[in-house]
Design a protein around this motif. Structure first.
Motif, PDB file in Angstrom:
ATOM      1  N   LYS A  45       0.839  -1.197   0.000  1.00 43.30           N
ATOM      2  CA  LYS A  45       0.000   0.000   0.000  1.00 43.30           C
ATOM      3  C   LYS A  45       0.878   1.253   0.000  1.00 43.30           C
ATOM      4  O   LYS A  45       0.623   2.213  -0.739  1.00 43.30           O
ATOM      5  CB  LYS A  45      -0.915  -0.004   1.216  1.00 43.30           C
ATOM      6  CG  LYS A  45      -1.785   1.245   1.366  1.00 43.30           C
ATOM      7  CD  LYS A  45      -2.682   1.104   2.578  1.00 43.30           C
ATOM      8  CE  LYS A  45      -3.492   2.385   2.819  1.00 43.30           C
ATOM      9  NZ  LYS A  45      -2.629   3.515   3.244  1.00 43.30           N
ATOM     10  N   LYS A  47       4.084   1.500  -0.958  1.00 42.46           N
ATOM     11  CA  LYS A  47       4.837   1.577  -2.221  1.00 42.46           C
ATOM     12  C   LYS A  47       3.957   2.075  -3.363  1.00 42.46           C
ATOM     13  O   LYS A  47       4.389   2.889  -4.185  1.00 42.46           O
ATOM     14  CB  LYS A  47       5.421   0.202  -2.558  1.00 42.46           C
ATOM     15  CG  LYS A  47       6.506  -0.258  -1.597  1.00 42.46           C
ATOM     16  CD  LYS A  47       6.930  -1.690  -1.899  1.00 42.46           C
ATOM     17  CE  LYS A  47       7.900  -2.209  -0.870  1.00 42.46           C
ATOM     18  NZ  LYS A  47       8.264  -3.625  -1.116  1.00 42.46           N
ATOM     19  N   ASN A  48       2.720   1.595  -3.407  1.00 38.22           N
ATOM     20  CA  ASN A  48       1.812   2.029  -4.474  1.00 38.22           C
ATOM     21  C   ASN A  48       1.499   3.514  -4.366  1.00 38.22           C
ATOM     22  O   ASN A  48       1.367   4.213  -5.383  1.00 38.22           O
ATOM     23  CB  ASN A  48       0.519   1.219  -4.429  1.00 38.22           C
ATOM     24  CG  ASN A  48       0.716  -0.203  -4.927  1.00 38.22           C
ATOM     25  OD1 ASN A  48       1.623  -0.470  -5.728  1.00 38.22           O
ATOM     26  ND2 ASN A  48      -0.116  -1.118  -4.459  1.00 38.22           N
ATOM     27  N   GLU A  49       1.386   4.011  -3.142  1.00 32.12           N
ATOM     28  CA  GLU A  49       1.125   5.433  -2.937  1.00 32.12           C
ATOM     29  C   GLU A  49       2.294   6.270  -3.454  1.00 32.12           C
ATOM     30  O   GLU A  49       2.095   7.324  -4.061  1.00 32.12           O
ATOM     31  CB  GLU A  49       0.890   5.702  -1.448  1.00 32.12           C
ATOM     32  CG  GLU A  49       0.326   7.073  -1.170  1.00 32.12           C
ATOM     33  CD  GLU A  49      -0.159   7.233   0.262  1.00 32.12           C
ATOM     34  OE1 GLU A  49      -0.362   8.381   0.682  1.00 32.12           O
ATOM     35  OE2 GLU A  49      -0.323   6.199   0.955  1.00 32.12           O
ATOM     36  N   ARG A  51       4.480   5.266  -5.798  1.00 31.99           N
ATOM     37  CA  ARG A  51       4.554   5.109  -7.258  1.00 31.99           C
ATOM     38  C   ARG A  51       3.699   6.137  -7.989  1.00 31.99           C
ATOM     39  O   ARG A  51       4.021   6.562  -9.095  1.00 31.99           O
ATOM     40  CB  ARG A  51       4.116   3.701  -7.658  1.00 31.99           C
ATOM     41  CG  ARG A  51       5.141   2.619  -7.347  1.00 31.99           C
ATOM     42  CD  ARG A  51       4.745   1.304  -7.998  1.00 31.99           C
ATOM     43  NE  ARG A  51       5.601   0.239  -7.521  1.00 31.99           N
ATOM     44  CZ  ARG A  51       5.267  -0.618  -6.549  1.00 31.99           C
ATOM     45  NH1 ARG A  51       4.077  -0.513  -5.961  1.00 31.99           N
ATOM     46  NH2 ARG A  51       6.095  -1.550  -6.179  1.00 31.99           N
ATOM     47  N   LYS A  52       2.598   6.536  -7.366  1.00 32.52           N
ATOM     48  CA  LYS A  52       1.699   7.503  -7.993  1.00 32.52           C
ATOM     49  C   LYS A  52       2.347   8.884  -8.110  1.00 32.52           C
ATOM     50  O   LYS A  52       1.862   9.733  -8.851  1.00 32.52           O
ATOM     51  CB  LYS A  52       0.404   7.615  -7.179  1.00 32.52           C
ATOM     52  CG  LYS A  52      -0.435   6.340  -7.182  1.00 32.52           C
ATOM     53  CD  LYS A  52      -1.650   6.491  -6.262  1.00 32.52           C
ATOM     54  CE  LYS A  52      -2.443   5.200  -6.191  1.00 32.52           C
ATOM     55  NZ  LYS A  52      -3.587   5.318  -5.242  1.00 32.52           N
ATOM     56  N   MET A  53       3.438   9.100  -7.376  1.00 33.80           N
ATOM     57  CA  MET A  53       4.082  10.414  -7.357  1.00 33.80           C
ATOM     58  C   MET A  53       5.130  10.579  -8.443  1.00 33.80           C
ATOM     59  O   MET A  53       5.653  11.681  -8.640  1.00 33.80           O
ATOM     60  CB  MET A  53       4.746  10.641  -5.990  1.00 33.80           C
ATOM     61  CG  MET A  53       3.801  10.610  -4.817  1.00 33.80           C
ATOM     62  SD  MET A  53       4.699  10.847  -3.259  1.00 33.80           S
ATOM     63  CE  MET A  53       3.346  10.718  -2.082  1.00 33.80           C
ATOM     64  N   THR A  54       5.480   9.512  -9.131  1.00 35.21           N
ATOM     65  CA  THR A  54       6.573   9.587 -10.088  1.00 35.21           C
ATOM     66  C   THR A  54       6.409   8.514 -11.155  1.00 35.21           C
ATOM     67  O   THR A  54       5.479   7.717 -11.100  1.00 35.21           O
ATOM     68  CB  THR A  54       7.934   9.433  -9.377  1.00 35.21           C
ATOM     69  OG1 THR A  54       8.991   9.642 -10.314  1.00 35.21           O
ATOM     70  CG2 THR A  54       8.079   8.072  -8.736  1.00 35.21           C
ATOM     71  N   GLU A  55       7.332   8.503 -12.119  1.00 36.13           N
ATOM     72  CA  GLU A  55       7.304   7.520 -13.203  1.00 36.13           C
ATOM     73  C   GLU A  55       8.681   6.874 -13.331  1.00 36.13           C
ATOM     74  O   GLU A  55       9.702   7.549 -13.148  1.00 36.13           O
ATOM     75  CB  GLU A  55       6.948   8.192 -14.537  1.00 36.13           C
ATOM     76  CG  GLU A  55       5.548   8.763 -14.600  1.00 36.13           C
ATOM     77  CD  GLU A  55       4.488   7.677 -14.641  1.00 36.13           C
ATOM     78  OE1 GLU A  55       4.816   6.544 -15.057  1.00 36.13           O
ATOM     79  OE2 GLU A  55       3.336   7.964 -14.260  1.00 36.13           O
ATOM     80  N   LYS A 157      12.833  12.634  -7.566  1.00 41.20           N
ATOM     81  CA  LYS A 157      11.492  12.539  -6.994  1.00 41.20           C
ATOM     82  C   LYS A 157      11.465  11.712  -5.711  1.00 41.20           C
ATOM     83  O   LYS A 157      10.677  11.985  -4.814  1.00 41.20           O
ATOM     84  CB  LYS A 157      10.541  11.912  -8.013  1.00 41.20           C
ATOM     85  CG  LYS A 157      10.484  12.632  -9.360  1.00 41.20           C
ATOM     86  CD  LYS A 157       9.819  13.977  -9.247  1.00 41.20           C
ATOM     87  CE  LYS A 157       9.623  14.594 -10.626  1.00 41.20           C
ATOM     88  NZ  LYS A 157       8.992  15.929 -10.553  1.00 41.20           N
ATOM     89  N   ASP A 198       9.596  17.238  -3.766  1.00 40.23           N
ATOM     90  CA  ASP A 198       8.904  15.985  -4.061  1.00 40.23           C
ATOM     91  C   ASP A 198       9.288  14.885  -3.076  1.00 40.23           C
ATOM     92  O   ASP A 198       8.462  14.038  -2.724  1.00 40.23           O
ATOM     93  CB  ASP A 198       9.200  15.537  -5.496  1.00 40.23           C
ATOM     94  CG  ASP A 198       8.442  16.364  -6.517  1.00 40.23           C
ATOM     95  OD1 ASP A 198       7.395  16.925  -6.153  1.00 40.23           O
ATOM     96  OD2 ASP A 198       8.882  16.458  -7.671  1.00 40.23           O
TER      97      ASP A 198
END
Length: 295
Positions: A45, A47-49, A51-55, A157, A198
């Protein structure tokens, strides 16, 4: 046999540790090995949060494992990898407790430091090209890292080392340098003295999930400019880097040593006991003591 009376310093250290234990829950051993049966967070949970902040970055050039020198087809690459290996070995980084798998980049002739959220080979979100043979520029500047076109504030980021976080251990140690973070359990690195905006959002995710954030700047007591710059940010009343529940390593333990990597080299350590850091920290009530080290 008669029990030896504790010294004033030992009693003070016990009191500090008890205070920290109250922060994270009574009876917690702050440096115990993780017990898989006591996990209280959902790492996926978190890590997924993030991941949404960057690519992830586009595909990177092929990287060689530094410890595999001698296995490449090119004599030149093998020689450079051996130099990289010796450099890391001299800095106690090959066997450091929190070290990554060190990578050599032939195109940049550098040790590549990869930023990941997990250990998947495809999930590289950033990279630093660390020169193991520093270059002196015409103006006398000692260049340790290859510069990127975009400013750090825009590029970077996430901190380095997130993939090695133990989610059952309630402290995260935020170091300035990546090499410093390799010697501390749950050590991560921002690779600059002042945390980019960031990255602050990423650290907030861990705070909100119950982690205590411990800032480990370079040694301001020894006059390090980056360390002093970090202190100036911590003491600001409206600081969004140092939060009320955070801690700052105060360097009274190793007042004449530049940074954590130098501490490890001086004492030939592969691991720095986190209780040594936690026992010498400022909290929100004592951070005012940092003023004496700010120019």
């Amino acid at each position: 046999p008669q029990t030896r009376a504790k010294t004033a310093y030992e009693l003070e250290l016990e009191a500090r540790i008890q205070k920290l234990e109250k922060l994270i829950g009574a009876g917690v051993n702050i440096d115990a090995e993780s017990d898989s049966k006591t996990s209280y967070l959902d790492p996926d949970k978190i890590k997924n949060e993030i991941r949404k902040m960057t690519e992830p970055l586009p595909k990177r050039p092929y990287l060689y494992d530094v410890e595999g020198y001698g296995e490449a087809d090119s004599i030149y690459i093998n020689e450079q990898m051996e130099k990289a290996f010796k450099y890391l070995k001299n800095r106690n980084l090959i066997d450091a407790v929190n070290a990554p798998i060190w990578k050599y980049n032939f195109n940049e002739n550098s040790i590549d430091i990869l930023a990941r959220i997990d250990k998947r080979a495809s999930a590289v979100f950033d990279v630093r090209h660390r020169l193991f043979e520093p270059v002196t520029l015409a103006d006398g500047t000692l260049l340790k890292e290859k510069a990127e076109k975009e400013e750090d504030e825009k590029r970077f980021k996430i901190p380095f080392g997130l993939e090695k976080i133990d989610y059952r251990y309630k402290f995260i140690f935020v170091c300035e340098g990546f090499f410093d973070s390799c010697f501390i359990k749950n050590g991560i690195a921002i690779t600059t003295c002042i945390m980019p905006h960031d990255m602050r959002r990423v650290i907030d995710v861990y705070r909100q999930n119950g982690f205590v954030i411990v800032h480990v700047p370079d040694n301001f007591r020894a006059g390090d400019k980056g360390g002093k710059a970090a202190l100036r940010e911590y003491v600001k009343k409206d600081s969004d880097i140092f939060h009320e529940e955070d801690l700052v390593f105060n360097w009274e333990l190793w007042s004449d040593i530049k940074d954590i990597n130098d501490v490890a080299v001086k004492y030939n350590w592969k691991k720095i006991d986190t209780s040594m850091i936690l026992g010498h920290c400022w909290d929100k009530d004592s951070i005012w003591q940092a003023d004496q080290f700010i120019d």
